[in-house]
Design an enzyme around this catalytic site. Structure first.
Site, PDB file in Angstrom:
ATOM      1  N   GLU A 157     -11.594   1.324  69.791  1.00 32.99           N
ATOM      2  CA  GLU A 157     -12.735   1.047  70.618  1.00 32.99           C
ATOM      3  C   GLU A 157     -13.279  -0.240  70.273  1.00 32.99           C
ATOM      4  O   GLU A 157     -14.561  -0.300  70.014  1.00 32.99           O
ATOM      5  CB  GLU A 157     -13.789   2.143  70.591  1.00 32.99           C
ATOM      6  CG  GLU A 157     -13.068   3.521  70.904  1.00 32.99           C
ATOM      7  CD  GLU A 157     -14.208   4.554  70.743  1.00 32.99           C
ATOM      8  OE1 GLU A 157     -15.105   4.488  70.495  1.00 32.99           O
ATOM      9  OE2 GLU A 157     -14.031   5.686  71.349  1.00 32.99           O
ATOM     10  N   ASN A 199      -6.373   1.945  70.063  1.00 32.05           N
ATOM     11  CA  ASN A 199      -6.933   3.131  71.150  1.00 32.05           C
ATOM     12  C   ASN A 199      -8.075   2.822  71.689  1.00 32.05           C
ATOM     13  O   ASN A 199      -9.018   2.272  71.015  1.00 32.05           O
ATOM     14  CB  ASN A 199      -6.869   4.471  70.281  1.00 32.05           C
ATOM     15  CG  ASN A 199      -7.321   5.615  70.858  1.00 32.05           C
ATOM     16  OD1 ASN A 199      -6.444   6.127  72.091  1.00 32.05           O
ATOM     17  ND2 ASN A 199      -8.369   6.452  70.446  1.00 32.05           N
ATOM     18  N   HIS A 235     -11.077  10.009  78.956  1.00 33.65           N
ATOM     19  CA  HIS A 235     -12.010  10.769  79.239  1.00 33.65           C
ATOM     20  C   HIS A 235     -12.624  10.884  80.807  1.00 33.65           C
ATOM     21  O   HIS A 235     -13.235   9.717  80.878  1.00 33.65           O
ATOM     22  CB  HIS A 235     -13.255  10.589  78.409  1.00 33.65           C
ATOM     23  CG  HIS A 235     -12.964  10.750  76.926  1.00 33.65           C
ATOM     24  ND1 HIS A 235     -12.989  12.109  76.172  1.00 33.65           N
ATOM     25  CD2 HIS A 235     -12.740  10.224  75.824  1.00 33.65           C
ATOM     26  CE1 HIS A 235     -12.361  11.920  74.977  1.00 33.65           C
ATOM     27  NE2 HIS A 235     -12.243  10.754  74.678  1.00 33.65           N
ATOM     28  N   GLU A 264      -6.838  11.436  74.354  1.00 37.01           N
ATOM     29  CA  GLU A 264      -8.056  12.211  74.112  1.00 37.01           C
ATOM     30  C   GLU A 264      -8.327  12.845  75.642  1.00 37.01           C
ATOM     31  O   GLU A 264      -9.504  12.816  75.879  1.00 37.01           O
ATOM     32  CB  GLU A 264      -9.169  11.319  73.660  1.00 37.01           C
ATOM     33  CG  GLU A 264      -9.067  10.636  72.201  1.00 37.01           C
ATOM     34  CD  GLU A 264      -9.810   9.710  71.798  1.00 37.01           C
ATOM     35  OE1 GLU A 264     -11.226  10.103  72.295  1.00 37.01           O
ATOM     36  OE2 GLU A 264      -9.990   8.887  70.821  1.00 37.01           O
ATOM     37  N   ASP A 266      -9.613  14.624  78.570  1.00 43.28           N
ATOM     38  CA  ASP A 266     -10.298  15.823  79.337  1.00 43.28           C
ATOM     39  C   ASP A 266     -10.927  15.193  80.618  1.00 43.28           C
ATOM     40  O   ASP A 266     -11.103  14.237  80.914  1.00 43.28           O
ATOM     41  CB  ASP A 266     -11.272  16.168  78.057  1.00 43.28           C
ATOM     42  CG  ASP A 266     -12.440  15.091  77.714  1.00 43.28           C
ATOM     43  OD1 ASP A 266     -12.384  14.072  78.198  1.00 43.28           O
ATOM     44  OD2 ASP A 266     -12.994  15.204  76.483  1.00 43.28           O
TER      45      ASP A 266
HETATM   46  O1  9MR Z   1     -14.982  14.727  69.353  1.00 40.83           O
HETATM   47  C1  9MR Z   1     -15.684  13.994  68.413  1.00 40.83           C
HETATM   48  C2  9MR Z   1     -17.150  14.498  68.231  1.00 40.83           C
HETATM   49  O2  9MR Z   1     -17.036  15.823  67.591  1.00 40.83           O
HETATM   50  C3  9MR Z   1     -17.793  13.650  67.357  1.00 40.83           C
HETATM   51  O3  9MR Z   1     -19.051  14.081  67.298  1.00 40.83           O
HETATM   52  C4  9MR Z   1     -17.828  12.103  68.049  1.00 40.83           C
HETATM   53  C5  9MR Z   1     -18.716  11.139  67.097  1.00 40.83           C
HETATM   54  O4  9MR Z   1     -18.481   9.964  67.474  1.00 40.83           O
HETATM   55  O5  9MR Z   1     -16.623  11.639  68.112  1.00 40.83           O
HETATM   56  C6  9MR Z   1     -15.865  12.456  69.102  1.00 40.83           C
HETATM   57  O6  9MR Z   1     -14.461  12.105  69.332  1.00 40.83           O
HETATM   58  C7  9MR Z   1     -14.518  10.768  69.758  1.00 40.83           C
HETATM   59  C8  9MR Z   1     -13.250   9.916  69.353  1.00 40.83           C
HETATM   60  O7  9MR Z   1     -13.377   9.972  67.872  1.00 40.83           O
HETATM   61  C9  9MR Z   1     -13.134   8.523  69.673  1.00 40.83           C
HETATM   62  N1  9MR Z   1     -13.061   8.524  71.322  1.00 40.83           N
HETATM   63  C10 9MR Z   1     -14.389   9.113  71.714  1.00 40.83           C
HETATM   64  C11 9MR Z   1     -14.340  10.545  71.151  1.00 40.83           C
HETATM   65  C12 9MR Z   1     -15.518  11.219  72.079  1.00 40.83           C
HETATM   66  O8  9MR Z   1     -16.684  11.002  71.685  1.00 40.83           O
END
Ligand code: 9MR
Length: 458
Positions: A157, A199, A235, A264, A266
């Site tokens: 990101e 990513n 997402h 990722e 969903d």
């Molecule tokens: O799913 C993850 C969640 O449990 C955490 O609280 C969150 C914190 O930033 O991160 C989520 O996973 C993220 C991933 O690491 C990177 N892309 C976005 C995902 C969803 O926020």
């Protein structure tokens, strides 16, 4: 729906009454889980995993049955692995990684360098001190996991949302525009075996942000900066739906000479609309040769970071949703109600018609193999059937043809990769009631085995 008939190869005819049988299935018939269906297409199907949920048997049962890759959801992030500068804690991540390896699942490492989820000490650093801390972090973590990671999200990101294709402002970005390539070169130096990925989200269609990532990958390729893959988080929800040019966008990145992975996935929603979107994502990946895997961001809706949007493939009780069936069908499997996944993981009734061996008798077990083969590779699904006595464990023996090798095993542990290989149950599928069955599978290179498997009760 009637399951297509299967073909029993000639050599098995005289052996059906003996220890096992060998059956060749039509491709559409061969796969009944997300992982095995994707494997039949040469791809993995993974999920994000949270270490603290692994003791939930419904969760771990689905994880073992359906998925051939895992991504630690939070356990490999900088705040988790280096909570104090220079002091590393791998315990939760190791739990996930070692368990995955035991179960023959790949691991996606997530993530080495990211503006978010940094430990407090890193958030407070800048300049050379932060750059050095990042390089040390990447080196230490990638070295710790060397040989265990299929693909690393090296940088996550790093581009801004909005229309100008700029880098995201962050403490890492302020150490100098070259921080991304430094992270990739550092990761390669620490682990030359893992694929190294960039990513991001909102890069799933062609837009200013994905154009900027595209230009970076093109530049890295031109200058020899090591990059092997690009992850598209995917997402999706009503405000950010599946783009119509999703496949075209994956393809243009693949054309740069990198693998592309859906990392990722969903999709918020329910019913047919959600199912159709999942199927469209799968079809797009299958249409792009270098799209080599799909990961969903959690198992049950209740496991999701966006639980209220019910965005995943299993409901809160672990039952497969319409989106699951659509995904499986899009992967090329048939969804036969008689073999649809159980909600508890261990065994299924022996009435399944496709590969039934002789009526079980005695105190041992029998095994039968069905194969989906293509030039240069195959996926084998092995059914273990208990005899008259309940099994508390089992071992299946198979001999691979010369030149063939096992590359991936699920729901069993393989003793080796070539020649005579023994497959032993994993923790959750060793117990099999009298005359009941359980399944495991493996993927291989070369020619599929054509000898009858042995089965030994333990
Ligand atoms: O799913 C993850 C969640 O449990 C955490 O609280 C969150 C914190 O930033 O991160 C989520 O996973 C993220 C991933 O690491 C990177 N892309 C976005 C995902 C969803 O926020």
């Amino acid at each position: 729906m009637t399951r297509p008939r299967t073909t029993v190869i000639a050599l098995a005819a005289g052996l059906l009454a003996a220890a096992g049988s060998f059956v060749v299935l039509s491709p559409a018939d061969a796969a009944s889980t997300l992982g095995s269906a994707a494997a039949a297409k040469g791809r993995y199907f993974g999920t994000a995993v949270a270490a603290y949920k692994l003791s939930d048997s419904v969760y771990s049962g689905i994880l073992n049955r359906e998925f051939t890759s895992v991504t630690p959801e939070n356990e490999m992030k900088w705040d988790a692995t280096e909570p104090t500068q220079g002091s590393f804690n791998y315990s939760s991540a190791d739990t996930i990684v070692n368990r995955a390896i035991t179960n023959g699942q790949k691991v996606r490492g997530h993530a080495l360098a990211w503006h978010s989820q940094q430990p407090g000490w890193a958030q407070n650093l800048s300049g050379t001190a932060l750059r050095n801390a990042m390089v040390n972090h990447v080196t230490q973590v990638a070295t710790h996991y060397r040989g265990k990671i299929d693909s690393w999200d090296v940088v996550n990101e790093a581009f801004a949302d909005g229309g100008n294709g700029a880098r995201r402002d962050s403490n890492l970005q302020r150490t100098g525009n070259d921080w991304i390539e430094v992270a990739f070169r550092t990761a390669r130096a620490a682990d030359s075996t893992a694929k190294l990925c960039y990513n991001d989200y909102n890069t799933d269609g062609q837009n200013a942000k994905s154009n900027a990532v595209y230009a970076m990958v093109q530049d890295f390729k031109a200058r020899g900066v090591p990059i092997d893959c690009v992850g598209f988080q995917s997402h999706f929800n009503s405000a950010s739906p599946l783009p119509s040019d999703y496949q075209a966008n994956l393809q243009r990145f693949a054309n740069l000479g990198v693998d592309v992975q859906i990392t990722e996935l969903d999709i918020e929603g329910s019913g047919t609309a959600q199912a159709n979107s999942y199927a469209a994502v799968v079809r797009a990946c299958l249409a792009v040769t270098r799209c080599n895997g799909i990961t969903v961001w959690g198992i049950r809706d209740t496991d999701s970071w966006r639980a209220s949007g019910t965005p995943l493939l299993f409901d809160g009780s672990g039952n497969p949703k319409a989106a699951y069936s659509a995904t499986l069908t899009a992967l090329g499997a048939t969804t036969d109600p008689s073999t649809s996944p159980p909600t508890s993981p261990s065994t299924s009734p022996s009435a399944s018609p496709s590969t039934s061996p002789s009526t079980p008798s005695g105190s041992g077990c029998t095994a039968s193999v069905s194969v989906n083969a293509w030039t240069g590779g195959f996926v084998a699904t092995v059914k273990v059937t208990a005899g008259a006595t309940r099994l508390s464990g089992w071992t299946v023996g198979l001999t691979l043809p010369s030149g063939s090798a096992v590359s991936n095993t699920w729901s069993a542990t393989a003793s080796g990769t070539t020649g005579a290989v023994s497959f032993t149950n994993v923790a959750y599928n060793g117990a099999v009631n009298p005359a009941a069955t359980t399944e495991f599978g493996f993927q291989g290179t070369g020619t599929a085995p054509s000898t009858t498997p042995t089965c030994t009760a333990r």
